[in-house]
Design a protein around this motif. Structure first.
Motif, PDB file in Angstrom:
ATOM      1  N   UNK A  57       0.745  -0.852   0.177  1.00  0.00           N
ATOM      2  CA  UNK A  57       0.127  -0.224   0.458  1.00  0.00           C
ATOM      3  C   UNK A  57       0.933   1.084  -0.147  1.00  0.00           C
ATOM      4  N   UNK A  58      -0.099   2.117  -0.532  1.00  0.00           N
ATOM      5  CA  UNK A  58       1.245   3.426  -0.820  1.00  0.00           C
ATOM      6  C   UNK A  58       0.741   4.021   0.966  1.00  0.00           C
ATOM      7  N   UNK A  59       0.296   3.684   1.617  1.00  0.00           N
ATOM      8  CA  UNK A  59      -0.299   4.977   2.471  1.00  0.00           C
ATOM      9  C   UNK A  59      -1.579   4.588   3.054  1.00  0.00           C
ATOM     10  N   UNK A  60      -2.082   5.145   4.520  1.00  0.00           N
ATOM     11  CA  UNK A  60      -2.831   5.309   5.307  1.00  0.00           C
ATOM     12  C   UNK A  60      -3.994   6.632   5.421  1.00  0.00           C
ATOM     13  N   UNK A  61      -5.053   6.623   5.528  1.00  0.00           N
ATOM     14  CA  UNK A  61      -5.267   7.666   6.094  1.00  0.00           C
ATOM     15  C   UNK A  61      -7.191   8.542   6.192  1.00  0.00           C
ATOM     16  N   UNK A  62      -7.148   9.012   6.749  1.00  0.00           N
ATOM     17  CA  UNK A  62      -8.227   8.876   7.328  1.00  0.00           C
ATOM     18  C   UNK A  62      -9.161  10.575   6.984  1.00  0.00           C
ATOM     19  N   UNK A 111     -13.756   8.682   6.636  1.00  0.00           N
ATOM     20  CA  UNK A 111     -13.649   6.974   5.308  1.00  0.00           C
ATOM     21  C   UNK A 111     -12.167   6.533   6.028  1.00  0.00           C
ATOM     22  N   UNK A 112     -12.094   5.161   6.456  1.00  0.00           N
ATOM     23  CA  UNK A 112     -10.234   4.771   6.745  1.00  0.00           C
ATOM     24  C   UNK A 112     -10.156   4.520   5.309  1.00  0.00           C
ATOM     25  N   UNK A 113      -9.375   4.572   4.489  1.00  0.00           N
ATOM     26  CA  UNK A 113      -8.547   4.414   3.375  1.00  0.00           C
ATOM     27  C   UNK A 113      -7.069   4.006   3.340  1.00  0.00           C
ATOM     28  N   UNK A 114      -7.417   2.774   2.835  1.00  0.00           N
ATOM     29  CA  UNK A 114      -5.459   2.788   2.058  1.00  0.00           C
ATOM     30  C   UNK A 114      -5.573   2.971   0.862  1.00  0.00           C
ATOM     31  N   UNK A 115      -3.720   3.534   0.589  1.00  0.00           N
ATOM     32  CA  UNK A 115      -4.327   3.915  -0.720  1.00  0.00           C
ATOM     33  C   UNK A 115      -3.577   2.926  -1.229  1.00  0.00           C
ATOM     34  N   UNK A 127      -2.431   1.349   9.087  1.00  0.00           N
ATOM     35  CA  UNK A 127      -2.452   2.329  10.531  1.00  0.00           C
ATOM     36  C   UNK A 127      -2.593   3.904  10.189  1.00  0.00           C
ATOM     37  N   UNK A 128      -3.744   4.442  10.217  1.00  0.00           N
ATOM     38  CA  UNK A 128      -3.486   6.009  10.086  1.00  0.00           C
ATOM     39  C   UNK A 128      -2.466   6.531   9.940  1.00  0.00           C
ATOM     40  N   UNK A 129      -1.867   7.271   8.662  1.00  0.00           N
ATOM     41  CA  UNK A 129      -1.052   8.383   9.206  1.00  0.00           C
ATOM     42  C   UNK A 129      -1.156   9.359   8.931  1.00  0.00           C
ATOM     43  N   UNK A 130      -2.019   9.674   8.164  1.00  0.00           N
ATOM     44  CA  UNK A 130      -2.509  11.173   8.026  1.00  0.00           C
ATOM     45  C   UNK A 130      -4.155  11.585   7.792  1.00  0.00           C
TER      46      UNK A 130
END
Length: 141
Positions: free
Chosen positions: A21-26, A41-45, A108-111
């Motif tokens: 994944x390229x990241x995880x964000x909210x 929304x919690x999303x994985x990139x 784990x959301x990073x942003x």
């Protein structure tokens, strides 16, 4: 290579993601709040080149992002599960809803994005950067 799988609640739509994944964000934008039923929304990139639908067909709701680009929100037409967002052609990832992943426990959301739209009762992860809108790196050129 790691493969991540997911799908809707009724099992009619399934997908896989090859590669990291390229990241995880909210995302706290109002469109995400409406799609989620209230919260962010919690999303994985997921990298577009590694994403594939393996079963069924998602329905797509098209709308305009604040960048002016059209985005599509994929969901199961039978059970209504939100699945992923189809981004503009130059964006290298599609945000995949963490709830649609078979095992989201490692994410784990990073942003936090669109915090200007966050409701006062939306919780934020301590130490994660907060952006009032979409940060420039998330926009197509």
């Amino acid at each position: 290579m790691t493969e991540i799988t997911g799908g809707c609640a009724c099992g009619k739509v399934r997908f896989k993601i090859a590669g990291p994944m390229m990241g995880c964000a909210v995302c706290h934008c109002r469109d995400c709040q409406k799609a989620s039923g209230g919260g962010p929304n919690y999303v994985a990139l997921a990298p577009k080149l590694g994403f594939a639908v393996t079963q069924g067909h998602a329905r797509i709701y098209a709308s305009r992002a604040d960048s002016g680009s059209e985005v599509g929100r994929a969901f199961c037409g039978d059970c209504g599960t939100p699945l992923w967002t189809i981004t503009a052609p130059l964006v290298p990832f599609n945000p995949v809803k963490l709830g649609a992943l078979d095992d989201p426990s490692g994410m784990t959301p990073s942003a936090h994005l669109y915090t200007d739209s966050a409701q006062p009762w939306h919780l934020m992860h301590e130490g994660a950067p907060r952006f009032p809108k979409m940060p420039p790196m998330g926009r197509p050129n």
